[in-house]
Every structure is written in C-alpha cells, then in structure tokens.
Design a protein around this motif. Structure first.
Motif, PDB file in Angstrom:
ATOM      1  N   MET A 162     -19.168  34.091   2.730  1.00 59.90           N
ATOM      2  CA  MET A 162     -18.018  34.003   1.842  1.00 59.90           C
ATOM      3  C   MET A 162     -18.140  32.712   1.048  1.00 59.90           C
ATOM      4  O   MET A 162     -18.549  31.687   1.595  1.00 59.90           O
ATOM      5  CB  MET A 162     -16.702  34.021   2.636  1.00 59.90           C
ATOM      6  CG  MET A 162     -16.487  35.280   3.445  1.00 59.90           C
ATOM      7  SD  MET A 162     -14.871  35.282   4.250  1.00 59.90           S
ATOM      8  CE  MET A 162     -13.816  35.419   2.819  1.00 59.90           C
ATOM      9  N   THR A 172     -18.798  37.354  -0.616  1.00 59.65           N
ATOM     10  CA  THR A 172     -17.401  37.655  -0.928  1.00 59.65           C
ATOM     11  C   THR A 172     -16.775  36.401  -1.530  1.00 59.65           C
ATOM     12  O   THR A 172     -16.801  35.336  -0.920  1.00 59.65           O
ATOM     13  CB  THR A 172     -16.648  38.074   0.341  1.00 59.65           C
ATOM     14  OG1 THR A 172     -17.259  39.243   0.896  1.00 59.65           O
ATOM     15  CG2 THR A 172     -15.193  38.367   0.036  1.00 59.65           C
ATOM     16  N   LEU A 338     -14.722  41.229   7.802  1.00 64.00           N
ATOM     17  CA  LEU A 338     -16.151  41.390   7.529  1.00 64.00           C
ATOM     18  C   LEU A 338     -16.962  41.499   8.813  1.00 64.00           C
ATOM     19  O   LEU A 338     -17.831  42.365   8.950  1.00 64.00           O
ATOM     20  CB  LEU A 338     -16.656  40.207   6.699  1.00 64.00           C
ATOM     21  CG  LEU A 338     -16.374  40.244   5.201  1.00 64.00           C
ATOM     22  CD1 LEU A 338     -16.698  38.894   4.568  1.00 64.00           C
ATOM     23  CD2 LEU A 338     -17.184  41.340   4.528  1.00 64.00           C
ATOM     24  N   PRO A 346     -14.825  42.392  -3.399  1.00 65.45           N
ATOM     25  CA  PRO A 346     -15.828  41.352  -3.676  1.00 65.45           C
ATOM     26  C   PRO A 346     -15.221  40.072  -4.235  1.00 65.45           C
ATOM     27  O   PRO A 346     -15.750  38.983  -4.017  1.00 65.45           O
ATOM     28  CB  PRO A 346     -16.768  42.019  -4.689  1.00 65.45           C
ATOM     29  CG  PRO A 346     -15.961  43.115  -5.304  1.00 65.45           C
ATOM     30  CD  PRO A 346     -15.014  43.584  -4.243  1.00 65.45           C
ATOM     31  N   TYR A 347     -14.113  40.186  -4.986  1.00 64.23           N
ATOM     32  CA  TYR A 347     -13.442  39.017  -5.543  1.00 64.23           C
ATOM     33  C   TYR A 347     -12.008  38.982  -5.040  1.00 64.23           C
ATOM     34  O   TYR A 347     -11.271  39.958  -5.166  1.00 64.23           O
ATOM     35  CB  TYR A 347     -13.452  39.053  -7.074  1.00 64.23           C
ATOM     36  CG  TYR A 347     -14.802  38.695  -7.654  1.00 64.23           C
ATOM     37  CD1 TYR A 347     -15.106  37.382  -8.005  1.00 64.23           C
ATOM     38  CD2 TYR A 347     -15.782  39.669  -7.830  1.00 64.23           C
ATOM     39  CE1 TYR A 347     -16.346  37.048  -8.525  1.00 64.23           C
ATOM     40  CE2 TYR A 347     -17.033  39.349  -8.344  1.00 64.23           C
ATOM     41  CZ  TYR A 347     -17.304  38.028  -8.687  1.00 64.23           C
ATOM     42  OH  TYR A 347     -18.537  37.702  -9.189  1.00 64.23           O
ATOM     43  N   ASN A 348     -11.612  37.839  -4.504  1.00 60.13           N
ATOM     44  CA  ASN A 348     -10.278  37.665  -3.947  1.00 60.13           C
ATOM     45  C   ASN A 348      -9.672  36.407  -4.558  1.00 60.13           C
ATOM     46  O   ASN A 348     -10.085  35.283  -4.244  1.00 60.13           O
ATOM     47  CB  ASN A 348     -10.361  37.541  -2.427  1.00 60.13           C
ATOM     48  CG  ASN A 348     -10.996  38.762  -1.780  1.00 60.13           C
ATOM     49  OD1 ASN A 348     -10.316  39.711  -1.433  1.00 60.13           O
ATOM     50  ND2 ASN A 348     -12.324  38.738  -1.618  1.00 60.13           N
TER      51      ASN A 348
END
Length: 369
Positions: A162, A172, A338, A346-348
């Motif tokens: 991440m 991520t 995860l 994928p994008y937070n």
C-alpha cells in the motif's frame, strides 16, 4: 528438602491440568468426546469440562455441533511493515502516530522503519521487511524513481503493498486527491489577488517535489489551473515551477534567490506542495522584508502553519490538509482486507480540510470555551 520437592511447590495444579488437556488434544489431532478426554487425561470430568469450555472461549479449542472437541489453530496476529516518510517531518510523524494507534486497536503488530526522506534508505527498509516476513507493507516515501524498485522487490517476495500519497506500481493507493487540493489552493491565491491586488499578479510560483512524481506535482498543476481560470489572460511566462523538494531549507534557498532577482515585483503568489516548503518560502520572504509582496498556501496543516494563520500580518493564507486521523484506521482496515484475500479499490482518497484564518480562529474559540 530435595530439588524435586522444592520445584513441585511452585506448580499450579489447575494450570498443569489445563496444559495436560491441551497437549492431549494437540497430540490426538482429531475430534474427541468429553468422556474420552476425561478418561485418558485422568482428570475429573468437571475439571476437564471447565477447562475445555475456557479453551473454546479463548480460541484454543473448537467444539463441533455434536459436542466433540479438537485442538484449534488460533488466528495468527497479523504483522504489517510501515516505512514512514521521515521522522523529522511533522506530517509524517502525525501519520505514524495515527497508524500505531490504529494497529494497536486492531491487534495488528506494526514494524515501523524510517525512510529518512532518502531513496537508498527506503530500498534498505523494503529488504528488511522481506527479511522480517511481514504480511503487508505500507510505504510512505517520496522518491518516484525508487517506487518501481520497491514494488518489484516486495512483489517478488509475495508481499502486498500500500502506498501513501505517492503512487507505486501495482500498489493500493491511499491519500489525497492531489489535483483537487492543488486547485483549491490556487483558488485561494487567485481570490486574494482579486480582492487585494486589483487582479494584478506578477508571478505565480509553484514549489514542487519533483522526485515525488507527476501525481504529487499535480498539486502545482491544479493551483496554476485555478489561477488561470480566475485570472484569465495571465501570461504563460508568469507561471514558474521550482523544485523545493518538500524541504524547508531548499525552499528557503530557491525563493530567496528568486526574490533577489526580482526586487521590484510586488504581486507574487506561491503554491507550495507541502507546509515545509511553504515555511521555507516564508523564511526567505521575512529575511528580505517582502511580506507585503507575497502570499502563500501550503499543504498538510502542521502546527507551525496553523500558528502563522493566527497572525493577521502573516503572508500565509491557508494550509490544505488531509484528515491525518483517517490515515491509521483507513490503512489498517484496507490492509487487513488485502491480507485476508479481499478485493479493495486501487485508489482510496482521504477527506481533507482547508485551514485559513477564519477556520483557525473558530477552532481557537472552541478550544478556549
């Protein structure tokens, strides 16, 4: 008194009996009835029943619907690695504190290493995470060119990744929407020029962090676009990008050099990629007594910038900050998903706040009451 007799004085009978039961179940490794466990261990049926119920409650033993008992493999405590951006950076420190707190609350073991704002250190830390066999790595490092190397090494080791604020390949992403917050900062600068300088602007400086890559540089892109939108007709040569590296000293140096080369210009907007760069620019402005010529916005909402916003004479107009307290809970939650095989976006993007004189003043009033 013999050693054997002396040692027996320190034994706890009920604990010893409980271990007899647990070791028996582990050895047999099959479902067993209470009657058989009681008979084979030699302990009273009542004691064995209470021991079994305690082990079931604590997760050491499972009980099937038909009442049989067997040894259970307890859930392992997850272990994550976190590489912080720099122990010297206030925002990085705040993110680390948030992560430590969230990991502790979630029962996750967190191994924290410091990237020291340095690519070679970040690579060494990635190797250490591999050696330590962590189950997931949370990476907060600024060097864009190191990102694919770190990502590749962790992928080869089978460790999910991440990335905070700076994207890494196949990682991520968790952090701010850089273009959006940059645009909002540019709006603040342009509106100041409209209200106080009769729309006159000589220069718009963007203090980038070039090594962080294009996504972080989109803070400057967004700021420039907002100024162009609100102040159309601004000549293209008045927009100048400079690499402050996100560091106070470097930003001080380059802004000081720029101001020395433009001693007569009175209307300068500065959009800094982070608050450390903004404070470096502020140092240069004050050293040259140019406080009335320049206004600044930054990002991160660190205490030094909030203190500037309490001063009506400060050239600092605002600091746009992600809600740092969301980092820890959000990252740990996504990390657990995860590791347990779930799919996550994928994008937070994280929520952010705009700190300006009005909001800081209101916050101060709330605290005082």
């Amino acid at each position: 008194m013999s050693n054997k007799t002396s040692n027996h004085l320190y034994l706890i009978p009920i604990l010893s009996g409980a271990l007899d039961v647990l070791e028996y179940l582990q050895r047999e490794n099959r479902p067993l009835a209470l009657e058989q466990i009681h008979r084979d261990t030699g302990h009273s049926k009542t004691s064995v029943y209470r021991i079994l119920k305690t082990f079931v409650h604590r997760g050491y033993v499972s009980q099937s619907p038909d009442g049989l008992y067997r040894s259970a493999s307890r859930p392992r405590k997850m272990r994550f690695g976190f590489a912080s951006q720099s122990g010297d950076q206030p925002f990085s420190q705040a993110v680390t504190e948030s992560l430590r707190s969230a990991a502790s609350a979630s029962g996750v073991d967190l191994l924290v290493l410091d990237n020291r704002y340095d690519a070679s250190t970040a690579l060494a830390n990635a190797e250490e995470f591999i050696r330590q066999r962590v189950e997931l790595v949370i990476e907060f490092q600024v060097e864009d060119h190191a990102a694919p190397i770190i990502a590749a090494r962790l992928a080869a080791a089978g460790i999910p990744l991440m990335a905070i604020d700076i994207p890494h390949p196949n990682a991520t992403y968790f952090g701010v929407d850089n273009y959006r917050i940059g645009f909002q900062g540019g709006e603040i600068l342009a509106n100041y020029a409209i209200a106080h300088w009769n729309r006159q602007v000589d220069w718009i400086l963007g203090l980038d962090i070039e090594e962080a890559g294009t996504l972080v540089q989109s803070r400057t892109t967004g700021a420039f676009e907002a100024v162009r939108t609100l102040l159309p007709g601004q000549p293209i040569e008045s927009f100048v990008r400079m690499d402050g590296r996100g560091l106070r000293e470097e930003s001080h140096r380059i802004v000081s050099d720029f101001l020395h080369r433009h001693p007569r210009d009175k209307h300068i907007l500065i959009a800094a990629a982070n608050d450390s760069s903004a404070l470096g620019a502020l140092d240069a402005i004050r050293a040259l007594h140019r406080q009335h010529d320049v206004v600044i916005i930054g990002h991160d909402g660190i205490p030094q910038m909030l203190a500037e916003l309490e001063d009506p004479a400060s050239p600092v107009l605002a600091s746009i900050s992600p809600d740092v307290q969301q980092y820890g809970p959000g990252l740990i939650h996504l990390g657990v998903l995860l590791v347990t095989g779930n799919t996550v976006p994928p994008y937070n993007y994280i929520d952010h706040k705009i700190f300006n004189r009005a909001t800081v003043s209101a916050l101060a009033e709330v605290v005082s009451t």
